[in-house]
Design a protein around this motif. Structure first.
Motif, short mmCIF file in Angstrom:
data_model
loop_
_atom_site.label_atom_id
_atom_site.label_comp_id
_atom_site.label_asym_id
_atom_site.label_seq_id
_atom_site.Cartn_x
_atom_site.Cartn_y
_atom_site.Cartn_z
N UNK A 109 -4.38 9.12 -7.60
CA UNK A 109 -4.70 8.88 -6.19
C UNK A 109 -5.92 9.67 -5.74
N UNK A 110 -6.11 10.89 -6.27
CA UNK A 110 -7.24 11.71 -5.82
C UNK A 110 -8.58 11.11 -6.26
N UNK A 111 -8.55 10.15 -7.16
CA UNK A 111 -9.79 9.52 -7.64
C UNK A 111 -10.09 8.20 -6.94
N UNK A 112 -9.18 7.74 -6.11
CA UNK A 112 -9.36 6.45 -5.45
C UNK A 112 -10.20 6.61 -4.18
N UNK A 113 -11.09 5.67 -3.92
CA UNK A 113 -11.92 5.77 -2.71
C UNK A 113 -11.11 5.47 -1.46
N UNK A 114 -11.50 6.13 -0.40
CA UNK A 114 -10.92 5.84 0.91
C UNK A 114 -11.71 4.68 1.50
N UNK B 216 -5.34 4.28 0.98
CA UNK B 216 -4.26 4.09 1.96
C UNK B 216 -3.44 2.84 1.66
N UNK B 217 -3.95 1.95 0.79
CA UNK B 217 -3.23 0.73 0.44
C UNK B 217 -2.29 0.94 -0.76
N UNK B 218 -2.29 2.13 -1.32
CA UNK B 218 -1.55 2.41 -2.55
C UNK B 218 -0.42 3.39 -2.28
N UNK B 219 0.75 3.09 -2.81
CA UNK B 219 1.89 4.01 -2.70
C UNK B 219 1.79 5.04 -3.82
N UNK C 30 -12.21 7.29 -14.46
CA UNK C 30 -12.91 7.20 -13.17
C UNK C 30 -12.91 5.74 -12.73
N UNK C 31 -12.20 5.45 -11.65
CA UNK C 31 -12.05 4.06 -11.22
C UNK C 31 -13.37 3.51 -10.69
N UNK C 32 -13.78 2.38 -11.25
CA UNK C 32 -15.04 1.75 -10.90
C UNK C 32 -14.83 0.73 -9.77
N UNK C 33 -15.91 0.29 -9.12
CA UNK C 33 -15.76 -0.77 -8.12
C UNK C 33 -15.08 -2.02 -8.68
N UNK C 34 -15.34 -2.32 -9.95
CA UNK C 34 -14.70 -3.48 -10.56
C UNK C 34 -13.19 -3.26 -10.69
N UNK C 35 -12.79 -2.03 -11.05
CA UNK C 35 -11.36 -1.72 -11.12
C UNK C 35 -10.71 -1.90 -9.75
N UNK C 36 -11.38 -1.39 -8.72
CA UNK C 36 -10.83 -1.47 -7.36
C UNK C 36 -10.70 -2.93 -6.93
N UNK C 37 -11.69 -3.74 -7.24
CA UNK C 37 -11.62 -5.16 -6.89
C UNK C 37 -10.44 -5.84 -7.57
N UNK C 38 -10.23 -5.49 -8.83
CA UNK C 38 -9.10 -6.07 -9.56
C UNK C 38 -7.77 -5.65 -8.94
#
Length: 327
Positions: A290-295, A299-302, A263-271
Motif C-alpha cells: 500500500x505504501x507504494x501505491x499512488x494517491x 484509497x480504492x484498495x483495502x 514498484x507499481x507502474x502506471x500500467x500496473x495501476x491501469x490493470x
C-alpha cells in the motif's frame, strides 16, 4: 529477491544443477566469512537483529514490528535500522513518513517508520550512532544478519516454516546466503513463521531459544468475508498472503503476484483499476504494498495488516528478556 526462485533450490535432494554450481557457492561462502570477520561497532544500547539466511520473504519485518511494539509497551524507546532496499537514498538518513516515499527509502522502511523512528543506510554503525543520538535506548535491525558493521546483542534467525532452507545449499546453488552452521553459531534464537512443515524446531541446537508463530490478518479482514476480492501482493512470497486470506474465509477470484519490492507502474495501476471496475469486486493488498501505491488510487484498495499469532504467548517476552539479560 525478484522473481520466483529456481525450482531446484526448493528440492530437498541436490540436483545436478546444484552440484555444478557448488564451486561458486564455495566462493560465496568464503567471501561472506571474510566480510563477517571485519571489526564491528559496539553501540551503547542493546541491539536486536531480526534476520534470515535465505533469499525471499520469511516474515522478519512482521516480527520486527511485533517486538518493537512490545518494547514500547515495556516503556522503551526503540529505533529501527534498515538498509532501505529498493530506495534511491543511500543514507544514513531518517525516514519521515510524511515526506519520504517508497521510491526514496524503500517500502519496508516506510512501513516500519509508522511504528517507530526508522533509519536507513548500509552501514548500520552510522545509523546506530544517529539513532542513539536522537534518544534510542535500544535498536531493532530489520534484516542485517550478515551485516558486520554493527555488533548484535541478540540475533534472531527468522525461518519460513513452509520452504525451510530449501536444498540446503549456498547461493547460487541454493537459497542460503551462508552455510546453516555458520548462521546458527551467531544466533541466539530462532523463530519459525508458519507451519513447521520440515520439523525444523526439532533440529536446532538446544542452546538456542526457539519459538513459532504464524501470520494472521488484522480485524479489517472481517469486512471482506462474502465479498468478491481481487488480491495482489509484491512481497517475498505472495502466496503466503493469498493463503492467509483463504484461511480467513476470503477466497480471491484473482490472485496477482508481483516480485518482492515491486514498484507499481502506471500500467500496473491501469490493470488493477480495470479489475476493480468489475461488478462487486474489491482490491486487496498488504500494508507493505500500500505504501507504494499512488494517491488517490490507494484509497480504492483495502489494506490488510498482518499480525503474528504466537504458538506460545510468552515466547516473544522471553526473546526480549534475552536482549536485556545478555552481557
Amino acid at each position: 529477491m525478484r522473481g520466483r526462485p529456481p525450482r531446484f533450490w526448493l528440492h530437498p535432494r541436490r540436483s545436478l544443477t546444484a552440484r555444478l554450481l557448488r564451486p561458486f557457492s564455495l566462493v560465496s561462502t568464503t567471501l561472506t566469512r571474510r566480510r563477517l570477520r571485519r571489526p564491528t561497532f559496539h553501540a551503547p544500547v542493546p541491539v536486536l537483529c531480526c534476520g534470515n539466511i535465505t533469499t525471499g520473504g520469511t516474515g522478519k519485518t512482521p516480527l520486527a514490528l511485533d517486538l518493537v511494539q512490545r518494547l514500547k509497551d515495556r516503556g522503551h524507546h526503540p529505533h529501527i535500522l534498515s538498509r532501505g532496499h529498493g530506495g534511491r537514498e543511500r543514507g544514513p538518513i531518517d525516514v519521515n513518513p510524511g515526506r519520504s516515499t517508497a521510491r526514496d527509502v524503500g517500502d519496508e522502511p516506510l512501513l516500519l517508520a509508522q511504528s517507530a523512528p526508522t533509519w536507513i543506510g548500509a552501514n548500520r554503525a552510522e545509523t546506530a550512532r544517529l539513532a542513539v543520538g536522537q534518544g534510542a535506548d535500544c535498536l531493532v535491525m530489520d534484516d542485517g544478519f550478515q551485516n558486520p558493521t554493527l555488533h548484535k546483542t541478540v540475533s534472531i534467525l527468522v525461518v519460513d516454516g513452509i520452504t525451510g532452507f530449501g536444498n540446503g545449499c549456498v547461493l547460487p546453488a541454493g537459497p542460503l546466503r551462508e552455510p546453516l552452521p555458520d548462521a546458527l553459531s551467531r544466533a541466539q534464537a530462532v523463530v519459525v513463521i508458519g507451519e513447521d512443515r520440515h520439523n525444523l524446531l526439532q533440529t536446532f541446537p538446544r542452546h538456542l531459544l526457539t519459538a513459532q508463530a504464524r501470520l494472521v490478518p488484522g480485524p479489517e479482514i472481517r469486512t471482506l468475508q462474502g465479498r468478491r476480492v481481487v488480491a495482489f501482493a509484491g512481497i517475498g512470497r505472495p502466496e503466503k498472503f493469498f493463503d492467509m486470506l483463504r484461511d480467513a474465509g476470503v477466497t480471491p477470484i484473482r490472485a496477482l503476484p508481483f516480485p518482492d519490492h515491486h514498484a507499481y507502474t502506471p500500467r500496473d495501476i491501469q490493470r488493477l483499476e480495470a479489475l476493480s471496475r468489475e461488478s462487486g469486486t474489491t482490491l486487496v493488498t498488504t500494508a507493505k504494498d500500500a505504501v507504494k501505491l499512488p494517491f488517490p488510487f490507494r484509497t480504492q484498495v483495502k489494506v490488510i495488516n498482518v499480525e503474528l499469532l504466537w504458538a506460545d504467548p510468552k515466547a516473544p517476552e522471553r526473546l526480549l528478556d534475552l536482549l536485556f539479560s545478555a552481557p
